[in-house]
Every structure is written in C-alpha cells, then in structure tokens.
Scaffold this active site. Structure first.
Site, PDB file in Angstrom:
ATOM      1  N   LEU A  41      -9.999  -2.121  -8.244  1.00  0.00           N
ATOM      2  CA  LEU A  41      -9.839  -1.984  -6.332  1.00  0.00           C
ATOM      3  C   LEU A  41      -9.195  -2.926  -6.257  1.00  0.00           C
ATOM      4  O   LEU A  41      -9.302  -4.298  -5.769  1.00  0.00           O
ATOM      5  CB  LEU A  41     -11.469  -2.195  -5.696  1.00  0.00           C
ATOM      6  CG  LEU A  41     -11.070  -1.274  -5.366  1.00  0.00           C
ATOM      7  CD1 LEU A  41     -10.518   0.093  -5.263  1.00  0.00           C
ATOM      8  CD2 LEU A  41     -12.386  -1.009  -4.408  1.00  0.00           C
ATOM      9  N   ASP A  42      -7.821  -2.945  -5.374  1.00  0.00           N
ATOM     10  CA  ASP A  42      -6.705  -3.444  -4.160  1.00  0.00           C
ATOM     11  C   ASP A  42      -8.687  -4.673  -3.824  1.00  0.00           C
ATOM     12  O   ASP A  42      -8.685  -3.908  -3.135  1.00  0.00           O
ATOM     13  CB  ASP A  42      -6.204  -2.983  -3.771  1.00  0.00           C
ATOM     14  CG  ASP A  42      -4.995  -2.541  -4.420  1.00  0.00           C
ATOM     15  OD1 ASP A  42      -5.178  -2.796  -5.465  1.00  0.00           O
ATOM     16  OD2 ASP A  42      -4.494  -1.435  -4.189  1.00  0.00           O
ATOM     17  N   THR A  43      -7.764  -5.785  -3.012  1.00  0.00           N
ATOM     18  CA  THR A  43      -8.400  -6.314  -1.726  1.00  0.00           C
ATOM     19  C   THR A  43      -7.948  -5.766  -0.616  1.00  0.00           C
ATOM     20  O   THR A  43      -9.497  -6.383  -0.103  1.00  0.00           O
ATOM     21  CB  THR A  43      -7.112  -7.847  -1.746  1.00  0.00           C
ATOM     22  OG1 THR A  43      -7.440  -8.205  -3.444  1.00  0.00           O
ATOM     23  CG2 THR A  43      -8.211  -8.585  -1.287  1.00  0.00           C
ATOM     24  N   SER A  45      -8.657  -2.440  -0.238  1.00  0.00           N
ATOM     25  CA  SER A  45      -9.311  -1.437  -0.265  1.00  0.00           C
ATOM     26  C   SER A  45     -11.091  -1.069  -0.698  1.00  0.00           C
ATOM     27  O   SER A  45     -11.038  -3.104  -0.494  1.00  0.00           O
ATOM     28  CB  SER A  45      -8.512  -0.793  -1.290  1.00  0.00           C
ATOM     29  OG  SER A  45      -7.769  -0.667  -1.391  1.00  0.00           O
TER      30      SER A  45
END
Length: 224
Positions: A41-43, A45
């Site tokens: 999961l993106d930083t 997000s």
C-alpha cells in the site's frame, strides 16, 4: 491454519520493516516477528494492509492470478460525471498498460472516516467527491493513475477491503489477528489467466466488457 494480521496502515507509513530516514515504517507499529506484508500500500495511501508469516498464504493473497478484489474509497477533485465513471469501469489506457474492467460507483456522501493527519488540502473553488473502486489488479499507483487519466485527481485513497477481509472498526495504527485456513479462501480466478488488454483496431481502444455486477459491501467507521 495460518495467522493473518489485518492492519490499518496510517498515512505516511512505508510498507517495510527496515528503518527509513524520513518516514515511519511497519516496525514502528507491529512488534510481531516473522510477518511480512501480503501486497503493498503506497506511503500516501491509508487503510487495510494484510500481513502473515505463511508464505503460501502470502502468495494466495498477493499473486494477481488469484484476482483477490481490492476495494478502495477514493476522494477525488472535480465534479464526477457518468462518462468518467464509465471510463473507469471499461478500462483506462495508462500508456504502459490498459486496466482491466473495474467496479466503480459514486458514494452518495463522504464515508465517516477518521481525520487524516496531515489533512487533505482542498481548493475552495473546486468541488470534490468520493468514489468506490474495486479492482483485482494491483499495479504501482494504479488507482491514482486511473482517476487522474479521466480528469479526477485523487486527493485521498483508503483501502477498505481485500478479498473477504474488511477494515471494519480498525482505526489507524490498530490491528486484528485472525486464524485462517487456505482451504476456506475463495478460489475464484485460479483457473483463469489474467485478462489481456483489449485489442486495438485502427489506433483506437476497443471498449472492454463491463465488470459483472455483484453486491458491494457497505463499510462503516466511527469517527475518532
């Protein structure tokens, strides 16, 4: 039986256990040894991140061939039109690949989520809205690229479900541990290869078939 951790990843946390010079990491929130993220999961997000120490379970969750659906609540900038929704449903040509058909609907009102820290920066003169987007892919920054391509830049992105597992009730930084059996996991998608990008004819993208309709779970979060 295998242990599965459901973790609500806060905004700004990097999905790794090694230290980072600028951002907090999973090590700052999860003290359990021998567990690793099943997917990423993106930083920038937030939301549901699954972790396990079982390599086979990790593979079943993260390998795109299993097509585990991922549900996102996305706050976008701009007034959402039906044409933009349909473009997201049909598949978006991002240049390096064409996204598979997605399930997309406009949420009638913003979900009762926790307050993000730092807060989202809004432009007072530009409207915003919320979408629910369900995809079975997971390419780098895919949802953000999809919404930007149709003219709806993402302001905030929260993942609320992966496959049968939901974020229900977890606040940022909180986790829940489950015991799961591989035999009980959904087996949809294993016998089918990942869908290929629709063929091009005459330089134009042929529309993909719409995603099959199914009941979409409703998630509720108490404001913190």
């Amino acid at each position: 039986m295998s242990q599965l951790i459901l973790f609500n990843k806060p905004y700004g946390v990097i999905c790794q256990f090694s230290q980072h010079e600028l951002h907090p990491t999973l090590k700052d929130h999860i003290a359990l040894p021998g567990v690793y993220p099943a997917g990423r999961l993106d930083t920038d997000s937030e939301g549901l991140l699954l972790l396990t120490g079982d390599g086979e379970l990790q593979h079943r969750i993260s390998d795109p061939r299993w097509k585990q659906p991922k549900t996102y609540w996305v706050q976008v900038e701009g007034r959402v039109s039906e044409a933009q929704l349909q473009a997201l449903r049909d598949g978006v040509d991002l240049g390096d690949f064409v996204t598979q058909p997605a399930q997309v609907r406009q949420l009638p009102e913003p979900p009762a989520l926790w307050e993000r820290k730092p807060p989202v920066r809004f432009r007072k003169t530009v409207p915003d809205g919320w979408l629910e987007i369900i995809i079975s892919e997971g390419k780098n920054r895919q949802v953000r690229r999809m919404t930007a391509k149709v003219g709806l830049p993402t302001l905030r992105l929260v993942r609320v479900a992966v496959g049968p597992w939901q974020l229900d009730g977890l606040q940022p930084g909180e986790m829940r541990t489950l015991t799961v059996s591989l035999a009980d996991l959904p087996r949809t998608g294993l016998a089918k290869p990942a869908a290929r990008a629709p063929a091009r004819q005459g330089g134009r993208q042929e529309p993909a078939a719409p995603a099959a309709a199914r009941a979409v779970p409703r998630f509720r979060f108490a404001k913190k």
